[in-house]
Design an enzyme around this catalytic site. Structure first.
Site, PDB file in Angstrom:
ATOM      1  N   ASP A  34      73.354 -10.210 -27.841  1.00 25.26           N
ATOM      2  CA  ASP A  34      72.610 -11.590 -28.107  1.00 25.26           C
ATOM      3  C   ASP A  34      73.450 -12.690 -28.340  1.00 25.26           C
ATOM      4  O   ASP A  34      74.900 -12.743 -28.461  1.00 25.26           O
ATOM      5  CB  ASP A  34      71.848 -11.205 -29.441  1.00 25.26           C
ATOM      6  CG  ASP A  34      72.502 -10.887 -30.617  1.00 25.26           C
ATOM      7  OD1 ASP A  34      73.505 -10.162 -30.366  1.00 25.26           O
ATOM      8  OD2 ASP A  34      72.114 -10.860 -31.625  1.00 25.26           O
ATOM      9  N   GLU A  85      72.605  -8.323 -32.869  1.00 26.79           N
ATOM     10  CA  GLU A  85      73.663  -8.070 -33.899  1.00 26.79           C
ATOM     11  C   GLU A  85      73.482  -9.208 -34.936  1.00 26.79           C
ATOM     12  O   GLU A  85      73.777  -9.057 -35.990  1.00 26.79           O
ATOM     13  CB  GLU A  85      74.937  -8.140 -33.024  1.00 26.79           C
ATOM     14  CG  GLU A  85      76.057  -7.976 -34.048  1.00 26.79           C
ATOM     15  CD  GLU A  85      76.468  -9.071 -34.838  1.00 26.79           C
ATOM     16  OE1 GLU A  85      76.820  -8.876 -36.130  1.00 26.79           O
ATOM     17  OE2 GLU A  85      76.382 -10.186 -34.390  1.00 26.79           O
ATOM     18  N   GLU A  86      73.256 -10.512 -34.280  1.00 26.72           N
ATOM     19  CA  GLU A  86      73.194 -11.710 -35.211  1.00 26.72           C
ATOM     20  C   GLU A  86      72.120 -11.762 -36.156  1.00 26.72           C
ATOM     21  O   GLU A  86      72.134 -12.343 -37.212  1.00 26.72           O
ATOM     22  CB  GLU A  86      72.938 -13.028 -34.396  1.00 26.72           C
ATOM     23  CG  GLU A  86      74.058 -13.263 -33.253  1.00 26.72           C
ATOM     24  CD  GLU A  86      75.529 -13.614 -34.061  1.00 26.72           C
ATOM     25  OE1 GLU A  86      75.515 -13.749 -35.185  1.00 26.72           O
ATOM     26  OE2 GLU A  86      76.525 -13.730 -33.381  1.00 26.72           O
TER      27      GLU A  86
HETATM   28 ZN   LIG Z   1      77.836 -13.970 -34.926  1.00 22.66          ZN
HETATM   29 ZN   LIG Z   2      79.329 -11.640 -33.200  1.00 22.72          ZN
END
Ligand SMILES: [Zn+2]
Ligand SMILES: [Zn+2]
Length: 478
Positions: free
Chosen positions: A138, A205-206
């Site tokens: 992402d 992930e963010e």
């Molecule tokens: Zn990041």
């Molecule tokens: Zn990252």
């Protein structure tokens, strides 16, 4: 394990052989007999050498480096494509499809839509252990200002309906390119590893959601369960061509806290008829600063930041409510719990001091699931550090301090299987710029900055070479 040239191998292997043989031979009576026996054994050994120890042979290393160099132009093209076409967390549809296609081309069995837009590619190469390699997919709602020819002009609607610019400002495009490059090399050097490599493209992930979603969707049950997990994260403070390691706690526990500070509103000219939540919120913000400075043991890493404060509508109205949003960072569960307990005690105490009734005291709520600290397994980290020094050169591998940032990669090591995991740092900056920054104290553009611009070469080459080296080390043919 370092590979030894043949001369050293002979030296290393002859002596134990002599020691093993000695008791069964007629006992040597003097030094001359010893020498004779040693010479005899060395001749026998040279004529009928023992099987080579399973170190990575020099030619494998050269082969890998040659393949990486050959493939670099297409990898750079892939990097530019990914960089110019970023997608927000939980919306990584096209990115995931591209990664799936790339992994399929390397001969992997690919499954899509694992935990949302997650991709799982499995490269099988006979019996042996299993290693999981992870990239994230992402990007971020950031307006790119790097001026690069392949800069992102992408726009998207976020989950709250806002039109935002989108940028790979955290280097996940570099992670993806390196993962694909590694899969390609691995498919070409199959004589040099045995076992299974699971390559995953992890979404979200963010927002700290992707690893959890992939695990919940059977990452460790529907696919070969890894013996180890490895990932990169780019780091601006590390020069391109260099990698860095951190042992033990590497990323922090991340917790969000929401505080509702209630009061009794009224006219701004008549405070005596009110209980002012703006003043109370201000006292709370300041008092919270004493938790890290006065309550925790000095040296225990922790951060408490009040990132948001909202209350009121107009100059002359004392509102009924103010809202605070906090982020907490820590490495240990004890520190985390002490901070949360202190926040509850301080907010309640100040509410009572302000004269609020029991039903108007501040409310403290934990926001979301939070993220546990990521712990780099020391043995695995040391083993790969040795390998990377061997492959890249001693000076190209350095130690890095832990960060108070968050990373959901840690979750792969926190299931009931307790799989050893490690995340290494991949250097991305012009070495001269790093030296200059260290000298001047002026930081380089950080991850999440609109000026974040990794140097593609040698970053990508280094990432692919070292990731392949990790596979050849952990999945050495026996
Ligand atoms: Zn990041
Ligand atoms: Zn990252």
């Amino acid at each position: 394990m370092k590979s030894l040239p043949m001369k050293q191998l002979v030296t290393a292997d002859v002596s134990p052989r002599i020691r093993r043989l000695a008791p069964t031979q007629s006992a040597p009576t003097d030094v001359g007999d010893h020498r004779l026996l040693a010479t005899f054994c060395a001749v026998v050994f040279l004529a009928f050498p023992l099987p080579m120890r399973a170190a990575v042979p020099e030619d494998a290393r050269e082969l890998v480096k040659a393949r990486v160099a050959e493939d670099y132009p297409t990898l750079f093209a892939l990097y530019q494509h990914l960089h110019a076409n970023p997608e927000l967390s939980l919306h990584e549809e096209k990115t995931a499809a591209r990664i799936a296609e790339e992994l399929r081309r390397t001969g992997g069995e690919v499954t899509e839509k694992v935990g949302g837009h997650g991709v799982v590619g499995v490269l099988r190469n006979g019996a042996g252990p299993t290693l999981l390699l992870r990239t994230d997919l992402d990007a971020l709602p950031v307006t790119e200002k790097t001026g690069l020819p392949y800069a992102s002009r992408a726009r998207a609607t976020d989950d709250w309906g806002n039109e935002v610019d989108v940028m790979h400002a955290c280097g996940h495009d570099a992670h993806m390119t390196v993962l694909v490059g590694t899969a390609r090399v691995l498919s070409q050097v199959k004589d040099h590893w045995r076992g299974t490599v699971v390559l995953i493209g992890q979404p979200a992930e963010e927002v700290g959601a992707g690893a959890k979603a992939m695990l919940a969707d059977g990452l460790f049950t529907r696919f070969p369960k890894p013996d180890w997990c490895f990932a990169w994260h780019v780091k601006p403070e590390v020069p391109a061509g260099t990698v860095a390691f951190t042992e033990g706690a590497t990323f922090a526990n991340v917790d969000s806290v929401d505080i509702a500070v209630y009061g009794v509103g009224g006219h701004g000219s008549a405070p005596q008829t009110t209980r002012d939540p703006v003043v109370l919120a201000a006292q709370i913000v300041l008092a919270l600063q004493t938790i890290v400075s006065r309550e925790l043991t000095p040296g225990e890493p922790a951060v408490l930041t009040v990132g948001s404060i909202h209350g009121g509508t107009k100059h002359n109205i004392i509102p009924d409510e103010v809202r605070l949003q906090l982020t907490l960072r820590s490495y240990s569960a004890e520190t985390r719990d002490r901070m949360i307990t202190a926040i509850r005690r301080i907010t309640r105490g100040l509410g009572l001091a302000a004269g609020l009734p029991e039903d108007r005291l501040p409310l403290v709520a934990m926001g979301g699931a939070g993220l546990p600290a990521a712990y780099n397994d020391p043995n695995l980290t040391r083993r790969l550090t040795t390998v990377f020094k061997d492959w890249l050169g001693e000076s190209q591998v350095r130690e890095a301090k832990p960060t108070m940032g968050g990373e959901d990669f840690g979750l792969y090591g926190q299931t009931a299987d307790h799989i050893p995991i490690t995340l290494f740092w991949l250097g991305i900056s012009d070495p001269a710029a790093v030296t200059e920054s260290e000298k001047s104290g002026q930081p380089l553009p950080s991850a999440h900055s609109s000026l974040f611009a990794p140097v593609p070469e040698p970053t990508i080459k280094t990432g692919v070479t070292a990731m392949t080296a990790a596979v050849l080390e952990l999945l050495r043919p026996q």
